[in-house]
Scaffold this motif. Sequence first.
Motif, PDB file in Angstrom:
ATOM      1  N   ALA A 186      48.156 -76.396   8.358  1.00 13.63           N
ATOM      2  CA  ALA A 186      47.795 -76.631   6.776  1.00 13.63           C
ATOM      3  C   ALA A 186      48.899 -76.256   5.916  1.00 13.63           C
TER       4      ALA A 186
ATOM      5  N   PRO B 118      45.584 -73.731  12.342  1.00 15.74           N
ATOM      6  CA  PRO B 118      45.787 -73.283  10.898  1.00 15.74           C
ATOM      7  C   PRO B 118      47.076 -73.205  10.506  1.00 15.74           C
TER       8      PRO B 118
ATOM      9  N   ILE C 116      42.621 -76.761  10.025  1.00 20.08           N
ATOM     10  CA  ILE C 116      41.946 -75.619  10.187  1.00 20.08           C
ATOM     11  C   ILE C 116      40.701 -75.783  10.874  1.00 20.08           C
TER      12      ILE C 116
END
Length: 149
Positions: free
Chosen positions: A50, A47, A42
């Motif tokens: 994740a 992102p 992130i």
Amino acid sequence: MASETGLTGVLGGFPVLGVERIVRRTLISAVVAGLVAAVVAIVVGYPLIAPGLLLGLALAVLNHRVFQSSAMRYIDPEGSVRRKPFTGSVLARLGLCTAVAIVLLIWVRAMGFGVIAGLAIFQGAMLVNAVVALIHYQRVEIGGGMPRG
């Protein structure tokens, strides 16, 4: 046929509680490593990796738990594995994990790579924890000492 100097002789006395300790340490270390990797992904601007990491870890943990129950189900009272149903179970689980990773690689590439990384983190943690436990066990056996907690 295994001799006393073969694998059975070397690991024949490995305690069952040692296996549970390996599994517990693997779960903890894999989750910690996965969370650290998710935060790093992130922070560096990826992102979508994740949730893929977390999904990969969840698949790996689920696969391992089902593997444990399958192993118990497909072992007869003499300790022999009924290979055909066990093999089918293994192939189905690994096929599911692979299919999830491939579908995500096609549709959401970053998340697919996260799934692969999550699966790899779990397997790496399992390997490291198993090797450390086996080395410790062998040192105790060779030295004739008592294992530490």
